[in-house]
Design a protein around this motif. Structure first.
Motif, PDB file in Angstrom:
ATOM      1  N   THR A   1       0.727  -1.254  -0.041  1.00 37.91           N
ATOM      2  CA  THR A   1      -0.055   0.013   0.140  1.00 37.91           C
ATOM      3  C   THR A   1       0.872   1.368  -0.084  1.00 37.91           C
ATOM      4  OG1 THR A   1      -0.175   0.373   2.483  1.00 37.91           O
ATOM      5  CG2 THR A   1      -1.862  -1.147   1.344  1.00 37.91           C
ATOM      6  N   CYS A   2       0.276   2.542  -0.116  1.00 38.41           N
ATOM      7  CA  CYS A   2       1.017   3.737   0.231  1.00 38.41           C
ATOM      8  C   CYS A   2       1.768   3.820   1.366  1.00 38.41           C
ATOM      9  CB  CYS A   2      -0.042   4.982  -0.348  1.00 38.41           C
ATOM     10  SG  CYS A   2      -0.700   4.978  -1.867  1.00 38.41           S
TER      11      CYS A   2
ATOM     12  N   PRO B   1       5.130   1.295   0.891  1.00 37.49           N
ATOM     13  CA  PRO B   1       5.507   1.374  -0.649  1.00 37.49           C
ATOM     14  C   PRO B   1       7.077   0.969  -0.739  1.00 37.49           C
ATOM     15  CG  PRO B   1       5.693   3.523   0.120  1.00 37.49           C
ATOM     16  CD  PRO B   1       5.390   2.890   1.559  1.00 37.49           C
TER      17      PRO B   1
ATOM     18  N   VAL C   1       2.875  -0.997  -5.033  1.00 40.54           N
ATOM     19  CA  VAL C   1       2.993   0.389  -5.003  1.00 40.54           C
ATOM     20  C   VAL C   1       4.565   0.738  -4.782  1.00 40.54           C
ATOM     21  CG1 VAL C   1       2.403   2.466  -3.835  1.00 40.54           C
ATOM     22  CG2 VAL C   1       0.687   0.482  -4.225  1.00 40.54           C
TER      23      VAL C   1
ATOM     24  N   LYS D   1       7.213   4.145  -4.233  1.00 39.35           N
ATOM     25  CA  LYS D   1       7.092   5.805  -4.086  1.00 39.35           C
ATOM     26  C   LYS D   1       8.554   6.193  -4.517  1.00 39.35           C
ATOM     27  CE  LYS D   1       6.692   8.872  -0.230  1.00 39.35           C
ATOM     28  NZ  LYS D   1       6.555   8.976   1.425  1.00 39.35           N
TER      29      LYS D   1
ATOM     30  N   CYS E   1      -0.672   9.672  -2.517  1.00 41.58           N
ATOM     31  CA  CYS E   1      -1.756   8.493  -2.224  1.00 41.58           C
ATOM     32  C   CYS E   1      -3.094   8.709  -2.761  1.00 41.58           C
ATOM     33  CB  CYS E   1      -1.578   7.967  -0.835  1.00 41.58           C
ATOM     34  SG  CYS E   1      -2.082   6.410  -0.465  1.00 41.58           S
TER      35      CYS E   1
ATOM     36  N   TYR F   1       3.542   8.294  -6.491  1.00 37.55           N
ATOM     37  CA  TYR F   1       3.518   6.701  -6.324  1.00 37.55           C
ATOM     38  C   TYR F   1       2.842   6.129  -7.800  1.00 37.55           C
ATOM     39  CZ  TYR F   1       3.024   8.064  -1.292  1.00 37.55           C
ATOM     40  OH  TYR F   1       3.378   8.351  -0.057  1.00 37.55           O
TER      41      TYR F   1
END
Length: 470
Positions: A99-100, A103, A143, A145, A174, A207
């Motif tokens: 997930t964010c 990441p 994900v 980043k 995000c 992202y």
């Protein structure tokens, strides 16, 4: 060592659970779905267990995607696989990138092989992210980043994709916390490759989410390369305007462009970031010009026009957002400029509505003093109905392959709008025209196989319609 599952009334749940893992924190009973496994009732093997899935791989290896504490019963594993316990190796693979909030942090340029969305879980889908309406966000997603230190053009290329139904999106924050959609891929991979140039409007954290569209295992494997930000396209400023030849279509792409130092947006344009490219054409003796764009991956264009001898002294003439749509959702831009007036050149600026970017084509033709709407535009081969080779493609062999992304929109001629008894009621959308030379009576049989069809037994793929004329 876990408790004997049969003592909990789970003897019928199948070897996948009995020989492998038992949950401490999740109560398992016969009402739960089976994981994917080698044994168990055939009608249960494709269903998903709350643990997500058990995926068996070659050489008696299997990977488990688990959200809870798990214990492995080595005795039962030994009994099922017929291997000594010391031949069993348990490897814990971290799930960075779920997930964010978790990441995979990267710096650009970035290159990595052996990437996968397996075990990443479907945290983001097409109803819950700003890049809405995209089917390539329906499976497990990974994900990344990246901190991008300057505005500019970034290339993202995916290679060796395990499925053509792979996609990626780029967000400036995000996606479930106010992030906006910077880029949204909508074509899938061709030959395992998916590549795009993306205009990064400002430095900051971005992202990148890799996902897929209903692939059989719900995940994809791939390699990925992301470039550092670079320069914009040469046709971005007016001084780089691309010359047009009357009657000849030219391709364009407003990705990785901006509007620095350009005239403000005209009143007929939408709001949003201006991502513009420039073209220039010599004004003919008739002083009349027809200008039209045709959609590629950029489905909604808007254009404006300037008269002058150079970019240093331009006079604004007019603008256009939408031409007639031919019964579809594609918004071409078209304008008939009559009596343009003094000046050697017409400068044309092309933008995408709102923040849209992508490919398109543009054509300029001499109006020849014909009353509006002017003379017809020349056909686009394969997209306009008419004589073979001049308008339509001939069918010369048993197999005819069309690479991604295929045709967009409806060419230069609106052949049908969807009105009347025709079965194609949505109008002419991404059409391709073929001519089949039939020299005897008989039965005509054909298949249209979408490039993103993963194969039987799946019924998930792009939906194509067709009509036959004689």
């Amino acid at each position: 060592m876990v408790d004997d599952l049969s003592e909990k009334g789970l003897g019928g749940i199948g070897h996948c659970i009995e020989c492998g893992a038992s949950m401490y924190t999740t109560y398992i009973n016969t009402d739960h779905l089976y994981p994917r496994c080698l044994t168990g009732p055939a009608n249960k093997r494709s269903l998903r267990h709350p643990l997500h899935e058990v995926i068996y791989q070659p050489y008696n290896e299997f990977a488990m995607c688990l959200d809870h504490h798990t214990a492995l019963d080595m005795g039962k594993t030994n009994a099922f696989l017929g291997l000594p316990s010391d031949d069993i190796e348990v490897v814990i693979r971290p799930r960075t990138g779920t997930t964010c909030a978790n990441p995979l942090n990267i710096t650009l340029p970035y290159a990595a092989t052996g990437q996968t969305t397996q075990c990443m879980v479907d945290d983001y889908n097409n109803t819950a992210v700003p890049c809405a309406g995209n089917n390539y966000v329906l499976d497990e997603d990974k994900v990344y980043k990246a901190v991008i230190g300057a505005a500019g053009c970034v290339n993202i290329t995916i290679t060796n994709a395990s499925s053509p139904s792979i996609g990626f999106q780029v967000y400036d924050a995000c996606p479930d916390a106010g992030g906006t959609c910077v880029y949204n891929s909508t074509t899938g991979a061709s030959g395992g490759v998916l590549s795009a140039d993306i205009n990064i409007p400002a430095p900051g954290f971005y992202y990148i989410m890799v996902d897929s569209w209903n692939v059989p295992a719900n995940y994809v494997d791939y390699d990925i390369n992301i470039s550092a930000p670079g320069g914009n396209t040469l046709s971005d400023p007016c001084t780089g305007a691309i010359p047009l030849t009357l009657g000849i279509s030219s391709t364009g792409d407003n990705t990785c462009t901006n509007a620095v130092g350009e005239p403000a947006a005209p009143a007929c344009w939408t709001t949003g970031n201006m991502n513009t490219v420039w073209y220039v054409v010599t004004i003919p003796a008739s002083n009349d010009l027809i200008i039209q764009t045709t959609a590629g991956s950029l489905l909604k264009t808007q254009i404006d026009f300037y008269r002058g001898n150079s970019c240093a002294g331009l006079t604004y003439i007019d603008c256009n957002q939408d031409a007639a749509s031919c019964g579809t959702g594609y918004d071409h831009s078209q304008f008939y400029l009559e009596n343009i007036g003094a000046g050697t050149y017409l400068y044309i600026r092309v933008d995408g509505e709102n923040n849209l970017v992508g490919t398109f084509s543009i054509i300029a033709t001499d109006g020849n003093n014909v009353a509006a709407p002017g003379p017809p535009l020349p056909p686009i081969v394969g997209q306009d109905c008419g004589p073979v080779l001049t308008n339509t493609f001939p069918v010369c062999g048993q197999n005819n392959y069309v690479p991604n992304p295929g045709n967009f929109a409806y060419g230069n001629i609106c052949d049908f709008t969807g009105a009347g008894p025709l079965c194609l009621a949505s109008g002419e959308k991404s059409s391709t025209w073929y001519t089949i030379n039939i020299n005897a009576n008989g039965t005509l049989a054909f298949d249209i196989v979408p490039n993103d069809w993963p194969g039987a037994p799946s019924t998930v793929a792009t939906d194509y319609d067709w009509a036959l004329w004689k």
